[in-house]
Design an enzyme around this catalytic site. Sequence first.
Site, PDB file in Angstrom:
ATOM      1  N   GLY A 123     -16.615 -20.902  26.090  1.00 53.04           N
ATOM      2  CA  GLY A 123     -17.280 -20.131  27.133  1.00 53.04           C
ATOM      3  C   GLY A 123     -17.124 -20.785  28.493  1.00 53.04           C
ATOM      4  O   GLY A 123     -16.148 -21.504  28.741  1.00 53.04           O
TER       5      GLY A 123
ATOM      6  N   GLY B 225     -21.143 -24.935  29.298  1.00 53.02           N
ATOM      7  CA  GLY B 225     -20.662 -26.101  28.555  1.00 53.02           C
ATOM      8  C   GLY B 225     -21.338 -27.388  29.005  1.00 53.02           C
ATOM      9  O   GLY B 225     -21.681 -28.243  28.185  1.00 53.02           O
TER      10      GLY B 225
ATOM     11  N   GLU C 195     -14.344 -25.556  24.593  1.00 49.26           N
ATOM     12  CA  GLU C 195     -13.227 -24.958  25.331  1.00 49.26           C
ATOM     13  C   GLU C 195     -13.824 -24.087  26.414  1.00 49.26           C
ATOM     14  O   GLU C 195     -14.498 -23.094  26.133  1.00 49.26           O
ATOM     15  CB  GLU C 195     -12.288 -24.144  24.458  1.00 49.26           C
ATOM     16  CG  GLU C 195     -11.089 -23.704  25.296  1.00 49.26           C
ATOM     17  CD  GLU C 195     -10.042 -22.926  24.542  1.00 49.26           C
ATOM     18  OE1 GLU C 195      -9.970 -21.706  24.749  1.00 49.26           O
ATOM     19  OE2 GLU C 195      -9.313 -23.544  23.752  1.00 49.26           O
TER      20      GLU C 195
ATOM     21  N   CYS D 239      -9.722 -16.763  29.428  1.00 48.38           N
ATOM     22  CA  CYS D 239      -9.779 -18.107  30.024  1.00 48.38           C
ATOM     23  C   CYS D 239      -8.428 -18.576  30.552  1.00 48.38           C
ATOM     24  O   CYS D 239      -8.366 -19.493  31.360  1.00 48.38           O
ATOM     25  CB  CYS D 239     -10.323 -19.111  29.003  1.00 48.38           C
ATOM     26  SG  CYS D 239      -9.404 -19.162  27.449  1.00 48.38           S
TER      27      CYS D 239
END
Length: 484
Positions: A230, A235, A252, A286
């Site tokens: 996310g 994170g 990630e 992403c």
Amino acid sequence: MAHRLEQARHWINGEWADVQSPGSPSINPATGETIGSFTDGDRAAAQSAIDAAVHAFETSGWRDDAMLRATALHHLADAYEARTGELVDTLCLENGKLRGEAGYEVHFIPRALRFAAGLALQSFGRVTTANPGQQTMSIRQPIGVAGIITPWNSPAYLSIRSVAPALAAGCSVVLKMPAQAAHTARVMSEILASVAELPRGLVNIFIESGSEGAALLVSSPQVPTISYTGSTAVGRVILGNAAPLLKRVGLELGGKTPHLVFADADLNVALETVIASCTVFAGQFCMTGSRILLQDEIADTFLDRLSQRLSQVKPGPAADSESQIGPLIDKAAVARVDALVEDAIAAGAKPLVRGGPATDPALAGGAFYHPTLLEVTDTSLPIVQQEVFGPVQVAERFSTEDEAVALANATEYGLSACVWSRDADRSVRVARRLDAGLISVNSWANLAVETEEGGWKSSGLGRLGGVASLDDFTEYKQITQTYG
């Protein structure tokens, strides 16, 4: 009228949970229509899932039987293959993906599961003779319950990308699925239920629009490892909240993928790929190719061609075979992306293709956004530095190889990058200097479950894919024995 889906519920301890709970609406982002409902989770749902996972880990033979794990993972791959069409339909309906994009996401799943089945049979331990008459073994054992938090943008594959190595390692799993992917979670639960070799409570899924249950996964001493995909901002919160328990955390996170297009590149191939890297899932990826770095000699020509092509991209729903870009996840995302673009233009960015919210009355119910292309000379602008998560690209110019590398590395992100050049030596030379975990040469986003994937800098910690995917789910143990 949109196809109506049934209510999606939590799958905990091998059964549907909260069957009497009223459902919250599931919305098709391409039309704004209600397509079904889902049971919204909370801390109580998460705790039930944790308890079931702990019991399965401690009482089943899963963690000790590698052949059972390999067999189950192969059968799980078979079960996914049997329901590929249904999973694709579900992603198109609730997630907004065009059919080809949904098919691309789903095709990775059996491949990841079969690779994990092979990992299950490889302990990757070793034995050495430390001293005469003494042997030392280094073995790997499953860490326990794995807490997995999946994003909404590619929920079918990104959940399996973490679940597969966790199961291969011998862990049990609690998976938090987002509300925007509730029906993907429902199909996944049904697939898991069909695999006889998976012990009851080994994999538990709860659906949540908020973060209470996810926060419990992170803070719970019963869950020794977290795998999160996310945003970088979330994170950082997860890493901080897990720190008091010294918990294993794999992340990630966000990205700001640059295309470095040198004058000797095949501009036709580069152009098509740069366009795709902006329009695939409407830039909600992403590894979206959000930065276009162009050598001076070809910059004008490339930008003219790119502008013309992006301005012609046709938005629409998956149900329309002529659609070239799907919707954003909701209208709030449309407003957020457009505000970022407006701020960038006010700060000096030059709009080559303004794009913006769709004005076609036929698309009024959906969250559609036309691709936008801005040219900038100031790398410090937020539109360059921040992940937009929408179909917005910024172009910058460079003269030399050194300048291109410096520009590419000039953000906090380091998930992926692309190098475009016919000079094989330059491609390798530049790739080795880029601060990113995945470098594509004359291509983009070359994902492969068999090799390690992850980010540098603020794009994450740890790796998924490849042999290293086991690292977040195992502990090393040294056993020394004197036998002489």
